[in-house]
Design a protein around this motif. Structure first.
Motif, PDB file in Angstrom:
ATOM      1  N   LEU A 260      48.072 -41.703  68.366  1.00 29.70           N
ATOM      2  CA  LEU A 260      48.150 -42.081  66.953  1.00 29.70           C
ATOM      3  C   LEU A 260      49.602 -42.222  66.528  1.00 29.70           C
ATOM      4  CD1 LEU A 260      46.663 -42.597  64.273  1.00 29.70           C
ATOM      5  CD2 LEU A 260      46.753 -40.131  63.849  1.00 29.70           C
ATOM      6  N   GLY A 261      50.438 -41.277  66.975  1.00 32.17           N
ATOM      7  CA  GLY A 261      51.854 -41.358  66.649  1.00 32.17           C
ATOM      8  C   GLY A 261      52.508 -42.594  67.222  1.00 32.17           C
ATOM      9  N   ALA A 262      52.167 -42.936  68.471  1.00 33.99           N
ATOM     10  CA  ALA A 262      52.755 -44.116  69.108  1.00 33.99           C
ATOM     11  C   ALA A 262      52.327 -45.397  68.393  1.00 33.99           C
ATOM     12  CB  ALA A 262      52.353 -44.156  70.581  1.00 33.99           C
ATOM     13  N   THR A 263      51.045 -45.476  68.039  1.00 32.49           N
ATOM     14  CA  THR A 263      50.554 -46.653  67.323  1.00 32.49           C
ATOM     15  C   THR A 263      51.204 -46.759  65.949  1.00 32.49           C
ATOM     16  OG1 THR A 263      48.432 -46.635  68.497  1.00 32.49           O
ATOM     17  CG2 THR A 263      48.467 -47.737  66.367  1.00 32.49           C
ATOM     18  N   ALA A 264      51.363 -45.618  65.276  1.00 33.84           N
ATOM     19  CA  ALA A 264      51.987 -45.625  63.955  1.00 33.84           C
ATOM     20  C   ALA A 264      53.456 -46.024  64.041  1.00 33.84           C
ATOM     21  CB  ALA A 264      51.843 -44.253  63.306  1.00 33.84           C
ATOM     22  N   ARG A 265      54.154 -45.579  65.084  1.00 35.51           N
ATOM     23  CA  ARG A 265      55.570 -45.915  65.210  1.00 35.51           C
ATOM     24  C   ARG A 265      55.773 -47.416  65.369  1.00 35.51           C
ATOM     25  NH1 ARG A 265      55.591 -40.996  67.913  1.00 35.51           N
ATOM     26  NH2 ARG A 265      55.302 -41.955  69.974  1.00 35.51           N
ATOM     27  N   LEU A 266      54.836 -48.097  65.975  1.00 39.88           N
ATOM     28  CA  LEU A 266      54.924 -49.557  66.078  1.00 39.88           C
ATOM     29  C   LEU A 266      54.915 -50.214  64.702  1.00 39.88           C
ATOM     30  CD1 LEU A 266      52.490 -50.223  69.073  1.00 39.88           C
ATOM     31  CD2 LEU A 266      54.994 -50.324  69.105  1.00 39.88           C
ATOM     32  N   ALA A 267      54.313 -49.510  63.728  1.00 39.44           N
ATOM     33  CA  ALA A 267      54.282 -50.027  62.357  1.00 39.44           C
ATOM     34  C   ALA A 267      55.400 -49.433  61.508  1.00 39.44           C
ATOM     35  CB  ALA A 267      52.928 -49.719  61.722  1.00 39.44           C
ATOM     36  N   GLY A 268      56.299 -48.673  62.150  1.00 42.27           N
ATOM     37  CA  GLY A 268      57.438 -48.128  61.439  1.00 42.27           C
ATOM     38  C   GLY A 268      57.175 -46.840  60.705  1.00 42.27           C
ATOM     39  N   THR A 269      56.193 -46.073  61.138  1.00 39.15           N
ATOM     40  CA  THR A 269      55.877 -44.839  60.430  1.00 39.15           C
ATOM     41  C   THR A 269      55.451 -43.765  61.427  1.00 39.15           C
ATOM     42  OG1 THR A 269      54.566 -43.908  58.606  1.00 39.15           O
ATOM     43  CG2 THR A 269      53.488 -45.567  59.979  1.00 39.15           C
ATOM     44  N   ASN A 270      54.784 -42.712  60.950  1.00 40.07           N
ATOM     45  CA  ASN A 270      54.405 -41.594  61.814  1.00 40.07           C
ATOM     46  C   ASN A 270      52.893 -41.375  61.787  1.00 40.07           C
ATOM     47  OD1 ASN A 270      53.880 -40.305  59.354  1.00 40.07           O
ATOM     48  ND2 ASN A 270      55.900 -39.353  59.314  1.00 40.07           N
ATOM     49  N   TRP A 271      52.468 -40.327  62.515  1.00 45.53           N
ATOM     50  CA  TRP A 271      51.029 -40.109  62.664  1.00 45.53           C
ATOM     51  C   TRP A 271      50.319 -39.839  61.341  1.00 45.53           C
ATOM     52  CZ3 TRP A 271      48.816 -35.745  60.814  1.00 45.53           C
ATOM     53  CH2 TRP A 271      49.613 -34.610  60.635  1.00 45.53           C
ATOM     54  N   SER A 272      51.031 -39.231  60.371  1.00 41.38           N
ATOM     55  CA  SER A 272      50.361 -38.888  59.114  1.00 41.38           C
ATOM     56  C   SER A 272      49.921 -40.139  58.361  1.00 41.38           C
ATOM     57  CB  SER A 272      51.260 -38.018  58.243  1.00 41.38           C
ATOM     58  OG  SER A 272      52.465 -38.678  57.941  1.00 41.38           O
ATOM     59  N   THR A 273      50.779 -41.166  58.330  1.00 44.75           N
ATOM     60  CA  THR A 273      50.380 -42.423  57.688  1.00 44.75           C
ATOM     61  C   THR A 273      49.294 -43.116  58.511  1.00 44.75           C
ATOM     62  OG1 THR A 273      52.625 -42.657  56.854  1.00 44.75           O
ATOM     63  CG2 THR A 273      51.227 -44.611  56.764  1.00 44.75           C
ATOM     64  N   GLY A 274      49.381 -42.986  59.844  1.00 46.21           N
ATOM     65  CA  GLY A 274      48.307 -43.522  60.681  1.00 46.21           C
ATOM     66  C   GLY A 274      46.977 -42.871  60.372  1.00 46.21           C
ATOM     67  N   LEU A 275      47.000 -41.579  60.093  1.00 43.11           N
ATOM     68  CA  LEU A 275      45.760 -40.886  59.752  1.00 43.11           C
ATOM     69  C   LEU A 275      45.206 -41.372  58.418  1.00 43.11           C
ATOM     70  CD1 LEU A 275      43.769 -38.597  60.543  1.00 43.11           C
ATOM     71  CD2 LEU A 275      45.148 -37.083  59.117  1.00 43.11           C
ATOM     72  N   VAL A 276      46.078 -41.580  57.436  1.00 44.02           N
ATOM     73  CA  VAL A 276      45.638 -42.116  56.138  1.00 44.02           C
ATOM     74  C   VAL A 276      44.964 -43.471  56.339  1.00 44.02           C
ATOM     75  CG1 VAL A 276      46.444 -43.031  53.926  1.00 44.02           C
ATOM     76  CG2 VAL A 276      47.342 -40.853  54.782  1.00 44.02           C
ATOM     77  N   ALA A 277      45.569 -44.320  57.164  1.00 49.48           N
ATOM     78  CA  ALA A 277      44.982 -45.636  57.436  1.00 49.48           C
ATOM     79  C   ALA A 277      43.631 -45.501  58.120  1.00 49.48           C
ATOM     80  CB  ALA A 277      45.931 -46.460  58.299  1.00 49.48           C
ATOM     81  N   ALA A 278      43.513 -44.541  59.048  1.00 46.67           N
ATOM     82  CA  ALA A 278      42.241 -44.330  59.746  1.00 46.67           C
ATOM     83  C   ALA A 278      41.161 -43.872  58.784  1.00 46.67           C
ATOM     84  CB  ALA A 278      42.430 -43.310  60.869  1.00 46.67           C
ATOM     85  N   VAL A 279      41.517 -43.030  57.823  1.00 49.68           N
ATOM     86  CA  VAL A 279      40.545 -42.599  56.814  1.00 49.68           C
ATOM     87  C   VAL A 279      40.072 -43.792  55.995  1.00 49.68           C
ATOM     88  CG1 VAL A 279      40.227 -41.229  54.712  1.00 49.68           C
ATOM     89  CG2 VAL A 279      41.385 -40.225  56.685  1.00 49.68           C
ATOM     90  N   ALA A 280      41.006 -44.662  55.589  1.00 51.87           N
ATOM     91  CA  ALA A 280      40.635 -45.858  54.829  1.00 51.87           C
ATOM     92  C   ALA A 280      39.702 -46.753  55.654  1.00 51.87           C
ATOM     93  CB  ALA A 280      41.881 -46.633  54.412  1.00 51.87           C
TER      94      ALA A 280
END
Length: 888
Positions: A260-280
C-alpha cells in the motif's frame, strides 16, 4: 471554544455523556517505580489546565451569583476565577491546582484490567459536578502495568491525551535521573483560546467558510456500510456510550502495508492516504455511489504552541472523493491526496459552524458526521519511562454516529491494525466482522496494482459467487404444464357440490360456477375469442366477474381487467392497446347464456404457453404498460401458493384486491384451484374497512392472500372499533399475505387486533414477475427493535440477483439493483418491443439458453442468511396502496 460549546449543547439536548469519554492506556512492561510514577502523573495533571476546567452557562451563572450575593458571599469557584473563556453563552473557568493523587488498581490478569477500564469508560459524567478525567495505574504483575487515561471530550481530545502521556513519561524520567522535572512544562490554555479568537476574527476564517460553502453546496447524502439506514436495536444514539459501541479488529500483514505504501508513493503520498482512497473505493463498490463523503478527524492545531497544548481542538471535516468503476487505483489515491490537502488547508473551520452554515436539518449536534469516519492514528506508540518501554493503545476517541474505520501501525513485527467501530443502532458485531474480513482482502488487492480499475478490484470472498448465484437460487421444482382454468376444472370435477363462490346472498358450487363459465366461454369462442386474442372484462365485484374471467381463459383468450371506475381515456387506451375482440361490461350479458354448452371447451394445444391475462401498470405520467402473463407462470405460482398457505376445503378467502391489479389473481384463483370458498365483497363494502372486517368475521375467513400494509392498518382500525363494541379479534383467521408496500414493525404490532392467532407472510414481486418473486414468513424476531423486515427468499422456480451497474453480483450487505429471473416472468409488454427489450434482458446467470431476467428498478441487498432486503428505487417510482406510480 466552538468544539466544546457544541459538545455542551449536545449533552444538554440529551446525548449520553459517556459517549464523549476519550480513553487511552499504555501497556508498560518492565521495572517501574510506582511512587515516582504517581508523582509524575500528579505533576503532569497539575500542568494540564484543561483538566481543571469547569463549564457554566450564563443563565446558571447569573442564578449562582444572585444566591451567593444573598448569602453574603462573593461569587466564584475555589476562591476565584484564574482563567475565563466564553463561547456561545458558555463560560469556561480554569480552577486552581487539584489536590489529586494517581489511584492504584490491582487486577488479577490482563482481562480483568480491560474489564475495569471498560467499566470506567461506560460511567456517565456530570459536567457540572464530576471530575472530567480519571487516570489510574493498573498493576497486573510486578513488571506489568497499564497506565489508564480517561478524559471527557469536552476538555481533552485524543492528541491531548498523548501529550499528557508523553509529559508524564518525561517527568518520570527526570525524577528517576534526579533532574528538575519542570523543564518542558505544558503550555496553558490562554494561548490556545487567544489563537482561536484571532482566527475567528481573521480573513482566513471568512475564506474557510467560503471554501466549505462551495465544496458542500451540492453534497451527496452520506452513506455507510449499513446502507445509511438506521436499524435501532434497543438503544438510541443519544444514550450510546463507549461500552455500547460495536467493534471488530484485524491486523493486516506488513507485506500488505508495504505494498500500500509503495502504491501510494507512486501517487506522491503515503499509506495513510492510500487507505483513505481504499475506503472510498470500498464504499463505492458496496453502495453503488460515485460521490463518496467521508468524515476526517483533524487535530485543528496549526501552530507549534497549539500542537503542544492539551485541550479540545479536534475537528471533524468532510472529505469528498469521486470514485467510479473506471478510475484507476493510482488516480483515486491522487484524488484522495488532493482532497485531503484541501481539507487540511481549511481545517480550523469548525464542524459545528459548518453544520449550521449548511442548515443540516437544523441540528448542531456535535457528533453528527458527514459519512464514515476514517481515523489514522499516527501518534508514536512507543513511550519510554526511564528506559522501560510502554506501548499506547487507543480505547475510544469519542462518539461514533455511524461507522469509524481506524488504522494504527502495529509495533514490533509491523503491519497495520484496522478496527471498525459501529453504532449499535446500525451494526451488529457479526456484520462488522464480515465487513472487516471483506475490506482487508479488498485492501490487499487494491494495494497490489496501481493500474487496476476500481471496478475490477475483487470484492467477493471465496465461494460467495456460487452462494449468491446458485445456493441462494436453488429453487427449481418440476411442474407439469397447466392452465389456470384447467386447474379449476380439475377442482370442480373433484368437489362439484362444494361451495366455490359467495357474493351477498348468492352462492355457487364448483359445478355451477364451472357450468356458467363454460356457457359464456362457448359464446365467446363463437364471437372470435381464442388463443392470442384478448377479451376485456369491466365488471364490478360480483359472481358475473368471476364467471367472466374463467370464461375468457376457457375460450383460449387472455382477459384484460378494466376497472369501471378508471378515467375514460385510460379505459379507451387499454382497449385500443389490447385490440380486444370483445368487452364484457354488462352483468346481464354474462348471465344470459342459455343454449350454450355447459361442457368444458376443448383444450388447445400448447395452451399453457398462451397468455392468461394482460394487466396494465399505472402509467400515471406516461402510457400504461400492458404486462402479458402466460398460464404456466400463473399455474406455477398457484402451486407454490397452495404449498405456502395450505389452502384447502376448510378455508374461506376474502377478495380484497381490485381485479385490475395482479394480486387479485391469487385472491380469486388461489382458493378456486384449491377447493376453498371465495367471498366477494359488495362494491360499497370493498371501500369500507369496517364492512370488510364484519364480512371477514361473518364468513369465518381463514386466509387473506392480497393484503397491503395500508389495508392491514385499515382493518386494524376497524377491528379496534369492533372490539370497543364487545367484539374480539377473529379466531378463524390463520394467515395473511402482505405485499405492494413496505411492511414494518408498526404494522405487525397492529395485526394482532385483526386475528387472534394468525401468521403474516411478507411478499415481494412486481406485476412482471407473476404476483410474487420472494416470500418471507414473518417470525417473532422480525421487526424487533424497529429493524427492517426482509422480503425473503426466491419462491419456487424464481431466481433473484442483486447486481451492480455492470450486471455483476454484489456481495451480501452491498446495495445493488434487484433483477428477477426464472419461470414466472412475464412475456413482456404488449405492443412495446423496445420497452420489453430494455427491461427484460438476457440472463447471464440463467440455467438454460435463452433465459431472461427482469430489471425491477428496486435497490436491494442480500443479508448474510440469504434473505433479501429492499432499500428504495433507482428511479422516482413509489408505491401507493400497492400500485407503482411515478412522482408527478
Amino acid at each position: 471554544m466552538a468544539g466544546q460549546s457544541g459538545i455542551w449543547r449536545d449533552l444538554r439536548a440529551g446525548a449520553g455523556s459517556q459517549q464523549y469519554n476519550v480513553g487511552l492506556y499504555t501497556d508498560v512492561r518492565g521495572p517501574l517505580h510506582v511512587p515516582d510514577f504517581q508523582e509524575a502523573a500528579r505533576l503532569a495533571v497539575t500542568e494540564t489546565e484543561a483538566l481543571r476546567v469547569r463549564f457554566v452557562e450564563a443563565e446558571a451563572e447569573a442564578e449562582a451569583e444572585a444566591e451567593a450575593e444573598a448569602d453574603g458571599h462573593g461569587a466564584g469557584w475555589a476562591g476565584g476565577r484564574p482563567g475565563q473563556y466564553a463561547d456561545g453563552g458558555i463560560r469556561q473557568e480554569v480552577g486552581p491546582p487539584l489536590d489529586w493523587e494517581l489511584p492504584l488498581v490491582r487486577a488479577a490478569d490482563e482481562g480483568a484490567a480491560h474489564d475495569w477500564m471498560r467499566a470506567d469508560l461506560a460511567r456517565p459524567v456530570d459536567l457540572g459536578r464530576d471530575p472530567l478525567f480519571a487516570f489510574a495505574l493498573i498493576t497486573v504483575a510486578p513488571e506489568r502495568h497499564f497506565f489508564y487515561q480517561r478524559a471527557h471530550h469536552v476538555v481533552l481530545d485524543g492528541h491531548s491525551g498523548v501529550l499528557v502521556l508523553r509529559r508524564t513519561a518525561e517527568i518520570y524520567t527526570a525524577l528517576r535521573e534526579g533532574r528538575d522535572p519542570s523543564e518542558g512544562a505544558l503550555p496553558g490554555l490562554a494561548e490556545l483560546h487567544a489563537a482561536q479568537a484571532e482566527y475567528r476574527a481573521s480573513e482566513r476564517f471568512t475564506a474557510d467558510r467560503a471554501h466549505w460553502a462551495g465544496r458542500m453546496a451540492d453534497r451527496p447524502e452520506p452513506v455507510g456500510l449499513s446502507l445509511g439506514l438506521a436499524r435501532p436495536r434497543g438503544r438510541t444514539e443519544r444514550t450510546q456510550g463507549a461500552d455500547d459501541l460495536v467493534r471488530s479488529a484485524e491486523c493486516i500483514p506488513r507485506e500488505t502495508l508495504d505494498r500500500l505504501g509503495a502504491t501510494a508513493r507512486l501517487a506522491g503520498t503515503n499509506w495513510s492516504t492510500g487507505l483513505v482512497a481504499a475506503v472510498a473505493a470500498y464504499l463505492h463498490r458496496m453502495t453503488g455511489r460515485d460521490d463518496i463523503l467521508l468524515s476526517l478527524p483533524v487535530v485543528g492545531r496549526v501552530t507549534e504552541v497549539a500542537r503542544r497544548t492539551p485541550g479540545m481542538t479536534a475537528n471533524i471535516l468532510p472529505l469528498r472523493i469521486r470514485a467510479d468503476r473506471d478510475t484507476t487505483v493510482h488516480t483515486l489515491i491522487r484524488s484522495a491526496l488532493d482532497e485531503t490537502r484541501q481539507t487540511l488547508r481549511h481545517q480550523q473551520y469548525r464542524y459545528e459552524e459548518l453544520l449550521r452554515d449548511l442548515r443540516d436539518g437544523g441540528s448542531e449536534s456535535a457528533h453528527r458526521q458527514f459519512g464514515p469516519m476514517v481515523d489514522i492514528m499516527g501518534f508514536d506508540l512507543g513511550i519510554s519511562f526511564d528506559g522501560t518501554l510502554g506501548n499506547a493503545h487507543r480505547l475510544t476517541s469519542g462518539p461514533v454516529e455511524d461507522l469509524e474505520i481506524a488504522a494504527c501501525p502495529v509495533p514490533g513485527e509491523g503491519g497495520l491494525q484496522i478496527r471498525l467501530v459501529g453504532h449499535p443502532s446500525r451494526y451488529t458485531e457479526s456484520e462488522l466482522t464480515a465487513h472487516l474480513r471483506r475490506f482487508t482482502r479488498f485492501l490487499a488487492a487494491f494495494a497490489a496494482d496501481p493500474d487496476a480499475l476500481v471496478g475490477d478490484v475483487p470484492i467477493l470472498l471465496p465461494g460467495e459467487r456460487e452462494r449468491l448465484l446458485e445456493e441462494w437460487n436453488d429453487t427449481a421444482v418440476e411442474l407439469s404444464p397447466a392452465t389456470v382454468h384447467g386447474l379449476f376444472e380439475a377442482q370442480a370435477a373433484t368437489t362439484p357440490t362444494r361451495i366455490a363462490l359467495i357474493h351477498g346472498e348468492e352462492r355457487l358450487t364448483y359445478v355451477e360456477l364451472n357450468a356458467r363459465a363454460n356457457r359464456l366461454a362457448h359464446r365467446l369462442i363463437d364471437q372470435g375469442a381464442g388463443p392470442r386474442t384478448v377479451v376485456a372484462v369491466s365488471l364490478p365485484p360480483s359472481v358475473e366477474l368471476v364467471v367472466a374471467l374463467l370464461a375468457v381463459m376457457k375460450s383460449g383468450a387472455a382477459y384484460l381487467p378494466v376497472d369501471p371506475g378508471d378515467p375514460a381515456e385510460r379505459i379507451a387506451f387499454m382497449l385500443d392497446d389490447a385490440k380486444s375482440v370483445a368487452v364484457l361490461a354488462e352483468p346481464a350479458a354474462v348471465r344470459h347464456t342459455g343454449g350454450w354448452s355447459e361442457n368444458n371447451p376443448a383444450a388447445q394445444e400448447g395452451a399453457a404457453r398462451h397468455p392468461a391475462y394482460v394487466i396494465h401498470t399505472s402509467g400515471s405520467t406516461g402510457r400504461p404498460k400492458g404486462v402479458v402473463i402466460r398460464h404456466e407462470a400463473v399455474a406455477g405460482y398457484l402451486s407454490y401458493l397452495h404449498d405456502l398457505t395450505g389452502l384447502g376445503g376448510d378455508d374461506t378467502v376474502l377478495n380484497l384486491a381490485s381485479v385490475s391489479l395482479d394480486p387479485s389473481v391469487r385472491d380469486i384463483f388461489g382458493p378456486l384451484t384449491a377447493g376453498s370458498r371465495l367471498v366477494l365483497a359488495e362494491q360499497d363494502e370493498a371501500q369500507d374497512p369496517a364492512a370488510l372486517f364484519a364480512l371477514l368475521r361473518r364468513h369465518r375467513v381463514t386466509v387473506l392472500p392480497a393484503l397491503t400494509p395500508t389495508m392491514l392498518n385499515a382493518l386494524a382500525d376497524a377491528a379496534r372499533d369492533a372490539a370497543d363494541e364487545g367484539d374480539v379479534p377473529s379466531p378463524w383467521l390463520r394467515m395473511g399475505l402482505v405485499s405492494g408496500e413496505e411492511l414494518t414493525a408498526a404494522h405487525l404490532r397492529r395485526a394482532a387486533s385483526i386475528g387472534a392467532d394468525w401468521r403474516l407472510v411478507n411478499q415481494y414481486g412486481p406485476t412482471e414477475s407473476t404476483m410474487a418473486a420472494t416470500v418471507h414468513p414473518v417470525g417473532p424476531e422480525d421487526g424487533a427493535g424497529g429493524t427492517r423486515l426482509p422480503i425473503g427468499r426466491p419462491i419456487a422456480n424464481a431466481r433473484c440477483y442483486v447486481l451492480d451497474r455492470w450486471l455483476r453480483p454484489v456481495p451480501p450487505g452491498a446495495t445493488g439493483e434487484l433483477y428477477l429471473g426464472g419461470d414466472d416472468l412475464a412475456d413482456g409488454y404488449m405492443n412495446r418491443p423496445g420497452l420489453t427489450a430494455e427491461r427484460f434482458l438476457a440472463d447471464p446467470y440463467g440455467l438454460r439458453p435463452g433465459a431472461r431476467m427482469y430489471r425491477t428498478g428496486d435497490l436491494a441487498s442480500w443479508r448474510a442468511d440469504g434473505t433479501l432486503e429492499l432499500h428504495g428505487r433507482v428511479d422516482d417510482q413509489v408505491r401507493l396502496r400497492g400500485v407503482r406510480t411515478e412522482r408527478g
